[in-house]
Write a protein that holds these residues in place. Structure first.
Motif, PDB file in Angstrom:
ATOM      1  N   GLY A 286       0.797  -1.215   0.000  1.00 30.37           N
ATOM      2  CA  GLY A 286       0.000   0.000   0.000  1.00 30.37           C
ATOM      3  C   GLY A 286       0.837   1.275   0.000  1.00 30.37           C
ATOM      4  O   GLY A 286       0.304   2.369   0.192  1.00 30.37           O
ATOM      5  N   LEU A 287       2.139   1.147  -0.231  1.00 29.08           N
ATOM      6  CA  LEU A 287       3.028   2.316  -0.220  1.00 29.08           C
ATOM      7  C   LEU A 287       3.141   3.012  -1.576  1.00 29.08           C
ATOM      8  O   LEU A 287       3.702   4.106  -1.666  1.00 29.08           O
ATOM      9  N   ALA A 288       2.609   2.406  -2.625  1.00 33.98           N
ATOM     10  CA  ALA A 288       2.750   2.970  -3.975  1.00 33.98           C
ATOM     11  C   ALA A 288       2.247   4.413  -4.099  1.00 33.98           C
ATOM     12  O   ALA A 288       2.903   5.223  -4.750  1.00 33.98           O
ATOM     13  N   PRO A 289       1.124   4.788  -3.471  1.00 32.50           N
ATOM     14  CA  PRO A 289       0.687   6.187  -3.600  1.00 32.50           C
ATOM     15  C   PRO A 289       1.636   7.184  -2.920  1.00 32.50           C
ATOM     16  O   PRO A 289       1.744   8.324  -3.346  1.00 32.50           O
ATOM     17  N   MET A 290       2.321   6.756  -1.872  1.00 32.77           N
ATOM     18  CA  MET A 290       3.234   7.654  -1.159  1.00 32.77           C
ATOM     19  C   MET A 290       4.628   7.660  -1.767  1.00 32.77           C
ATOM     20  O   MET A 290       5.245   8.708  -1.916  1.00 32.77           O
ATOM     21  N   LEU A 291       5.139   6.478  -2.075  1.00 32.74           N
ATOM     22  CA  LEU A 291       6.479   6.355  -2.657  1.00 32.74           C
ATOM     23  C   LEU A 291       6.322   6.138  -4.152  1.00 32.74           C
ATOM     24  O   LEU A 291       6.362   5.021  -4.646  1.00 32.74           O
ATOM     25  N   ARG A 292       6.124   7.217  -4.861  1.00 36.99           N
ATOM     26  CA  ARG A 292       5.874   7.142  -6.306  1.00 36.99           C
ATOM     27  C   ARG A 292       7.141   6.735  -7.052  1.00 36.99           C
ATOM     28  O   ARG A 292       8.232   7.185  -6.739  1.00 36.99           O
ATOM     29  N   CYS A 293       6.960   5.882  -8.055  1.00 34.51           N
ATOM     30  CA  CYS A 293       8.067   5.396  -8.881  1.00 34.51           C
ATOM     31  C   CYS A 293       7.967   5.964 -10.292  1.00 34.51           C
ATOM     32  O   CYS A 293       6.871   6.050 -10.855  1.00 34.51           O
ATOM     33  N   TYR A 294       9.115   6.279 -10.844  1.00 39.65           N
ATOM     34  CA  TYR A 294       9.212   6.836 -12.191  1.00 39.65           C
ATOM     35  C   TYR A 294      10.297   6.086 -12.950  1.00 39.65           C
ATOM     36  O   TYR A 294      11.178   5.469 -12.345  1.00 39.65           O
ATOM     37  N   ALA A 295      10.250   6.173 -14.256  1.00 41.30           N
ATOM     38  CA  ALA A 295      11.258   5.501 -15.085  1.00 41.30           C
ATOM     39  C   ALA A 295      12.636   6.131 -14.904  1.00 41.30           C
ATOM     40  O   ALA A 295      13.646   5.437 -14.915  1.00 41.30           O
ATOM     41  N   SER A 296      12.679   7.451 -14.710  1.00 40.36           N
ATOM     42  CA  SER A 296      13.963   8.145 -14.579  1.00 40.36           C
ATOM     43  C   SER A 296      13.825   9.291 -13.580  1.00 40.36           C
ATOM     44  O   SER A 296      12.715   9.723 -13.249  1.00 40.36           O
ATOM     45  N   ALA A 297      14.975   9.809 -13.141  1.00 40.44           N
ATOM     46  CA  ALA A 297      14.969  10.959 -12.237  1.00 40.44           C
ATOM     47  C   ALA A 297      14.370  12.178 -12.929  1.00 40.44           C
ATOM     48  O   ALA A 297      13.637  12.955 -12.309  1.00 40.44           O
ATOM     49  N   ALA A 298      14.646  12.334 -14.216  1.00 39.05           N
ATOM     50  CA  ALA A 298      14.080  13.457 -14.964  1.00 39.05           C
ATOM     51  C   ALA A 298      12.558  13.407 -14.948  1.00 39.05           C
ATOM     52  O   ALA A 298      11.887  14.439 -14.756  1.00 39.05           O
TER      53      ALA A 298
END
Length: 139
Positions: A119-131
């Motif tokens: 259930g952490l996905a909404p808080m710890l958002r993941c992206y493909a790159s830092a940009a």
């Protein structure tokens, strides 16, 4: 004649020093100061033995950041236990106190799955790159 007024900003990087309590070769942290914001690149393990080093590095980065935004590059993290997840959440909450955030990038499919299950996905958002992480204007 060269115009110096339009020179692109360069990224600068430095290795965060190994803490005395961190086992050798278990975690390497490189801090990239990019034009968009600081990126903490992690290589190795995030576990009980290494999370104090992660917390120290990110606290230092946030202290030096005017907008309290930092991206953590997890592409080379080969293991993350619950202590690692809790530390990432702690850093995110620390940044949020000053209207900032911690965003993750480069995480593998297993890491994404763990974030969804916990259930952490909404808080710890993941992206493909830092940009991508810095470009997303969502709060």
């Amino acid at each position: 004649m060269l115009s110096t007024s339009v020179l692109p900003q360069q990224s600068q990087s430095r290795d965060f020093p190994l803490l005395r309590s961190t086992p050798r070769d278990s975690l390497r942290i490189t801090i990239q100061d990019t034009p968009k914001g600081p990126v903490v690149e992690l290589t190795g393990y995030l576990d009980l033995a290494t999370t104090p080093m992660l917390k120290a590095a990110c606290t230092e980065v946030l202290r030096g950041s005017t907008d309290q935004r930092v991206a953590a590059d997890l592409e080379h993290v080969s293991f993350c236990d619950c202590t690692g997840m809790n530390t990432l959440l702690h850093i995110h909450r620390l940044a949020q106190k000053n209207d900032g955030w911690l965003r993750l990038c480069g995480a593998g499919a297993t890491f994404h799955k763990v974030l969804r299950i916990t259930g952490l996905a909404p808080m710890l958002r993941c992206y493909a790159s830092a940009a991508d992480a810095f470009s997303d204007r969502a709060e």
